[in-house]
Design an enzyme around this catalytic site. Structure first.
Site, PDB file in Angstrom:
ATOM      1  N   ASN A  69     133.863   2.817   4.282  1.00 47.47           N
ATOM      2  CA  ASN A  69     132.890   3.775   4.538  1.00 47.47           C
ATOM      3  C   ASN A  69     131.499   3.791   4.203  1.00 47.47           C
ATOM      4  OD1 ASN A  69     131.485   4.686   1.828  1.00 47.47           O
ATOM      5  ND2 ASN A  69     133.168   3.479   1.034  1.00 47.47           N
ATOM      6  N   GLY A  72     126.934   7.860   3.629  1.00 46.01           N
ATOM      7  CA  GLY A  72     126.119   8.011   2.657  1.00 46.01           C
ATOM      8  C   GLY A  72     125.386   9.407   1.870  1.00 46.01           C
ATOM      9  N   LEU A  73     126.750   9.421   1.004  1.00 43.91           N
ATOM     10  CA  LEU A  73     125.762  11.145   0.445  1.00 43.91           C
ATOM     11  C   LEU A  73     125.247  12.001   0.646  1.00 43.91           C
ATOM     12  CD1 LEU A  73     123.199   7.872  -0.749  1.00 43.91           C
ATOM     13  CD2 LEU A  73     124.699   8.891  -3.273  1.00 43.91           C
ATOM     14  N   CYS A 130     125.471   2.422  -5.264  1.00 48.91           N
ATOM     15  CA  CYS A 130     126.101   2.990  -4.090  1.00 48.91           C
ATOM     16  C   CYS A 130     125.590   1.833  -2.404  1.00 48.91           C
ATOM     17  CB  CYS A 130     125.299   4.253  -3.030  1.00 48.91           C
ATOM     18  SG  CYS A 130     125.661   4.445  -1.570  1.00 48.91           S
ATOM     19  N   GLY A 216     139.852  -0.341  -1.672  1.00 44.04           N
ATOM     20  CA  GLY A 216     141.735  -0.668  -0.667  1.00 44.04           C
ATOM     21  C   GLY A 216     141.950  -1.851  -1.694  1.00 44.04           C
ATOM     22  N   THR A 265     140.599   4.562  -2.949  1.00 42.94           N
ATOM     23  CA  THR A 265     141.114   5.119  -2.095  1.00 42.94           C
ATOM     24  C   THR A 265     142.339   5.610  -1.491  1.00 42.94           C
ATOM     25  OG1 THR A 265     139.470   3.680  -1.079  1.00 42.94           O
ATOM     26  CG2 THR A 265     141.442   3.376  -0.019  1.00 42.94           C
TER      27      THR A 265
HETATM   28  O1  RRO Z   1     128.292   8.159  -0.605  1.00 45.02           O
HETATM   29  C1  RRO Z   1     128.798   6.986   0.184  1.00 45.02           C
HETATM   30  O2  RRO Z   1     128.038   6.100   1.464  1.00 45.02           O
HETATM   31  C2  RRO Z   1     129.158   6.496  -0.671  1.00 45.02           C
HETATM   32  C3  RRO Z   1     128.395   5.916  -1.854  1.00 45.02           C
HETATM   33 BR1  RRO Z   1     127.579   7.084  -3.514  1.00 45.02          BR
HETATM   34  C4  RRO Z   1     128.890   4.618  -3.525  1.00 45.02           C
HETATM   35  O3  RRO Z   1     129.076   4.862  -4.417  1.00 45.02           O
HETATM   36  N1  RRO Z   1     130.056   3.741  -2.645  1.00 45.02           N
HETATM   37  C5  RRO Z   1     130.441   3.796  -1.546  1.00 45.02           C
HETATM   38  O4  RRO Z   1     131.279   3.030  -0.922  1.00 45.02           O
HETATM   39  N2  RRO Z   1     130.064   4.788  -0.041  1.00 45.02           N
END
Ligand code: RRO
Length: 306
Positions: A69, A72-73, A130, A216, A265
């Site tokens: 993924n 990006g918060l 993150c 996963g 996941t």
């Molecule tokens: O939002 C994300 O892309 C994200 C976060 Br904040 C995180 O802590 N871990 C991740 O895999 N994606």
């Protein structure tokens, strides 16, 4: 009941931050979700001080044993969260743990202070891990940075502080020990591992953020090793996660030293995964306690050790 930092939880299974949208699930499943909530506590998606759009699409890449993924918060920011999300999440039938992230210590401090004043919030998880921020800067990769953050935010709240650790660190045990020494009440791990997928057509990175976080079953063995390593280094509780699909996976993390286990996941595939994993774990543990006396006596005969 399980005691976790003073919270009484019905079982040891919670969700990984950002992997279960309780507000959308409530809309889809109605009050049935509240009557039979799949997790013993709810950890909300990361909140930042300012609103964020998140990373450009595509944001997901499915691989044979998991997901990459680059979300990006995306979130409404602190004010939007307090106004729109907190009333709904505070009404869930389990304790609420709010996950926060800031780009500086000051930003994290403002988030922690804001939630310190809210009765709906049982605990705060500090996301220092993150993998999907433009700066590439991850506070949790360094023990000194992590300790400095804890020293700054610890005086701002009496609520339990959980530090979400990154597996992309040279020595995750050292980061966990630094967090404990600087006042963390618990640590959680693992966040995702940095990974990449190429578009089959162009050979360019598929994800809008170029790289992403791998989660996963692919990361399960890594999670188990890191949870075991961290549990041996700290005395505070550990929340273990990474590739949990079944009760046996949760059992492994508990046996490696975790107090709670998060399902992440797998909830995208099966929104009731939390409850199923908790049930499977309960069955496994009760079967083991039934057979344990015979195993103990067989071991005694073999070794002569009582
Ligand atoms: O939002 C994300 O892309 C994200 C976060 Br904040 C995180 O802590 N871990 C991740 O895999 N994606």
């Amino acid at each position: 009941m399980i005691d976790f930092c003073g919270l009484s939880l019905a079982h040891p299974i919670v969700n990984g931050s950002g992997t279960f949208d309780a507000i959308a699930a409530r809309r889809t499943f109605g009050d049935a979700l509240l009557a039979d909530f799949p997790f013993a506590a709810f950890v909300s998606k990361t909140v930042t001080l300012e609103p964020r759009q998140g990373n450009p699409p595509p944001r997901l890449w499915e691989q044979p044993a998991g997901l990459i993924n680059s979300i990006g918060l995306p979130n409404r920011g602190l004010d939007g969260y307090l106004e729109r999300d907190l009333p709904e999440l505070g009404a869930l039938p389990v304790p609420l743990i709010v996950n926060v992230m800031g780009f500086t210590r000051g930003e994290v401090g403002r988030l922690v202070a804001a939630f310190a004043a809210r009765d709906e919030v049982a605990a705060v998880e500090l996301n220092v891990s993150c993998p999907n921020v433009e700066s590439g800067l991850v506070m949790g990769a360094d023990p000194g940075e992590t300790a400095a953050l804890l020293e700054h935010v610890r005086p701002l709240t009496s609520k339990p502080l959980i530090v979400k650790l990154t597996p992309n660190a040279t020595d995750v045990g050292a980061v966990a020990a630094a967090a404990e020494a600087a006042g963390a009440d618990a640590v959680s791990l693992i966040n995702t591992l940095r990974g990449m997928a190429l578009s089959p057509g162009t050979g360019e990175p598929w994800l809008g953020g170029r790289t992403g976080g791998v989660s996963g079953p692919a990361v399960r063995a890594i999670a188990l090793a890191q949870v075991g390593e961290v549990a041996a280094r700290v005395t505070i509780p550990v929340v273990g996660m990474g590739g949990v699909e079944r009760g046996v996976d949760a059992d492994d993390l508990l046996r490696a030293g975790a107090t709670l286990v998060a399902v992440g996941t797998e909830s995208f595939r099966d929104p009731r995964a939390g409850e199923r994993v908790a049930d499977e774990l309960r069955d496994l543990q009760s079967k083991r306690s039934e057979i344990a006396p015979e195993i103990r006596s067989a071991d005694t005969q073999k070794t002569g050790i009582k």
